[in-house]
Design a protein around this motif. Structure first.
Motif, PDB file in Angstrom:
ATOM      1  N   ALA A 137      18.629  37.431 -35.471  1.00 45.99           N
ATOM      2  CA  ALA A 137      17.535  36.851 -36.254  1.00 45.99           C
ATOM      3  C   ALA A 137      17.675  35.327 -36.327  1.00 45.99           C
ATOM      4  N   ALA A 138      18.898  34.840 -36.496  1.00 49.63           N
ATOM      5  CA  ALA A 138      19.131  33.392 -36.523  1.00 49.63           C
ATOM      6  C   ALA A 138      18.779  32.768 -35.179  1.00 49.63           C
ATOM      7  N   MET A 139      19.119  33.456 -34.089  1.00 48.85           N
ATOM      8  CA  MET A 139      18.784  32.960 -32.750  1.00 48.85           C
ATOM      9  C   MET A 139      17.276  32.989 -32.515  1.00 48.85           C
ATOM     10  N   ASP A 140      16.608  34.047 -32.944  1.00 56.39           N
ATOM     11  CA  ASP A 140      15.154  34.120 -32.810  1.00 56.39           C
ATOM     12  C   ASP A 140      14.502  32.944 -33.538  1.00 56.39           C
ATOM     13  N   HIS A 141      15.007  32.638 -34.731  1.00 57.68           N
ATOM     14  CA  HIS A 141      14.482  31.516 -35.521  1.00 57.68           C
ATOM     15  C   HIS A 141      14.741  30.194 -34.789  1.00 57.68           C
ATOM     16  N   LEU A 142      15.945  30.015 -34.265  1.00 56.11           N
ATOM     17  CA  LEU A 142      16.266  28.801 -33.512  1.00 56.11           C
ATOM     18  C   LEU A 142      15.338  28.656 -32.312  1.00 56.11           C
ATOM     19  N   ILE A 143      15.194  29.714 -31.529  1.00 57.38           N
ATOM     20  CA  ILE A 143      14.341  29.646 -30.339  1.00 57.38           C
ATOM     21  C   ILE A 143      12.901  29.309 -30.733  1.00 57.38           C
ATOM     22  N   ASP A 144      12.390  29.963 -31.764  1.00 56.82           N
ATOM     23  CA  ASP A 144      11.018  29.705 -32.204  1.00 56.82           C
ATOM     24  C   ASP A 144      10.838  28.250 -32.627  1.00 56.82           C
ATOM     25  N   ARG A 145      11.734  27.744 -33.436  1.00 54.15           N
ATOM     26  CA  ARG A 145      11.578  26.386 -33.964  1.00 54.15           C
ATOM     27  C   ARG A 145      11.854  25.318 -32.897  1.00 54.15           C
ATOM     28  N   ALA A 146      12.875  25.529 -32.065  1.00 54.17           N
ATOM     29  CA  ALA A 146      13.199  24.536 -31.032  1.00 54.17           C
ATOM     30  C   ALA A 146      12.112  24.482 -29.965  1.00 54.17           C
ATOM     31  N   THR A 147      11.566  25.632 -29.577  1.00 56.43           N
ATOM     32  CA  THR A 147      10.536  25.636 -28.532  1.00 56.43           C
ATOM     33  C   THR A 147       9.217  25.066 -29.030  1.00 56.43           C
ATOM     34  N   ASN A 148       9.093  24.902 -30.337  1.00 57.15           N
ATOM     35  CA  ASN A 148       7.910  24.279 -30.933  1.00 57.15           C
ATOM     36  C   ASN A 148       8.202  22.871 -31.455  1.00 57.15           C
ATOM     37  N   PHE A 149       9.382  22.351 -31.119  1.00 56.08           N
ATOM     38  CA  PHE A 149       9.776  20.980 -31.481  1.00 56.08           C
ATOM     39  C   PHE A 149       9.711  20.729 -32.986  1.00 56.08           C
ATOM     40  N   ASP A 150      10.124  21.706 -33.787  1.00 49.55           N
ATOM     41  CA  ASP A 150      10.109  21.595 -35.248  1.00 49.55           C
ATOM     42  C   ASP A 150      11.398  20.910 -35.711  1.00 49.55           C
ATOM     43  N   ILE A 151      11.370  19.597 -35.731  1.00 46.88           N
ATOM     44  CA  ILE A 151      12.563  18.802 -36.031  1.00 46.88           C
ATOM     45  C   ILE A 151      13.045  19.054 -37.458  1.00 46.88           C
ATOM     46  N   GLU A 152      12.132  19.231 -38.401  1.00 45.67           N
ATOM     47  CA  GLU A 152      12.514  19.495 -39.789  1.00 45.67           C
ATOM     48  C   GLU A 152      13.305  20.798 -39.898  1.00 45.67           C
ATOM     49  N   ALA A 153      12.854  21.829 -39.207  1.00 43.66           N
ATOM     50  CA  ALA A 153      13.582  23.104 -39.224  1.00 43.66           C
ATOM     51  C   ALA A 153      14.933  22.970 -38.526  1.00 43.66           C
ATOM     52  N   LEU A 154      14.968  22.227 -37.415  1.00 38.70           N
ATOM     53  CA  LEU A 154      16.235  22.049 -36.701  1.00 38.70           C
ATOM     54  C   LEU A 154      17.274  21.375 -37.576  1.00 38.70           C
ATOM     55  N   ASP A 155      16.829  20.545 -38.515  1.00 40.67           N
ATOM     56  CA  ASP A 155      17.769  19.885 -39.419  1.00 40.67           C
ATOM     57  C   ASP A 155      18.528  20.896 -40.270  1.00 40.67           C
ATOM     58  N   THR A 156      17.896  22.022 -40.612  1.00 38.93           N
ATOM     59  CA  THR A 156      18.590  23.048 -41.404  1.00 38.93           C
ATOM     60  C   THR A 156      19.282  24.082 -40.528  1.00 38.93           C
ATOM     61  N   ILE A 157      18.814  24.246 -39.296  1.00 35.44           N
ATOM     62  CA  ILE A 157      19.420  25.216 -38.385  1.00 35.44           C
ATOM     63  C   ILE A 157      20.731  24.679 -37.822  1.00 35.44           C
ATOM     64  N   TYR A 158      20.754  23.400 -37.453  1.00 32.10           N
ATOM     65  CA  TYR A 158      21.961  22.801 -36.887  1.00 32.10           C
ATOM     66  C   TYR A 158      22.891  22.337 -37.999  1.00 32.10           C
ATOM     67  N   HIS A 159      24.149  22.696 -37.888  1.00 33.24           N
ATOM     68  CA  HIS A 159      25.195  22.290 -38.825  1.00 33.24           C
ATOM     69  C   HIS A 159      25.390  20.779 -38.740  1.00 33.24           C
TER      70      HIS A 159
END
Length: 139
Positions: free
Chosen positions: A18-40
């Motif tokens: 589920a975490a990977m699905d979320h990462l793939i969804d947000r990264a493939t849509n260039f969601d920088i705000e979400a990547l800030d919480t996904i990446y440590h």
């Protein structure tokens, strides 16, 4: 001795998927705000290019890499993934998968990925990524 950490609902292969699905969804849509919480905060990625050259990024640089693509008007990247392994050990986890997209070098490539997670602040965060890029012709 059984450690209850391994049986928590949050500490399962399904939770890592589920975490990977979320990462793939947000990264493939260039969601920088979400990547800030996904990446440590200690995030580090290593890209091994087809010619053997190596590129590395920390969290801020990798977010900037995705932000630049968004600014260039790129549309959603390919979300295809082939799942190979999920392993949870305490508050650490690893996902091994293959991906296909053009987000690393502008050319549609096969990416062989090893993604390491850490459970911190009540969520799985991506700590490390090792990505080996290969031409699609290599299968």
């Amino acid at each position: 001795m059984t450690n209850t950490t391994y049986t928590k609902e949050t500490h399962t292969p399904a939770a890592i998927r589920a975490a990977m699905d979320h990462l793939i969804d947000r990264a493939t849509n260039f969601d920088i705000e979400a990547l800030d919480t996904i990446y440590h905060d200690d995030f580090h990625t290593t890209l091994v290019m087809p010619d053997g050259s190596v590129m590395t990024y920390n969290k801020q640089a990798f977010k900037a890499h995705f932000a630049k693509q968004a600014e260039e008007g790129k549309t959603q990247l390919n979300t295809w993934a082939d799942w190979h392994d999920f392993h949870v050990l305490g508050d650490s986890a690893v996902c091994v998968l293959s991906r296909i997209h053009s987000g690393m070098n502008g050319e549609e490539m096969k990416l062989l990925c090893n993604i390491e997670f850490r459970f911190e602040d009540d969520r799985w965060q991506v700590l490390r990524e090792q990505i080996f890029l290969r031409p699609l012709s290599e299968g």
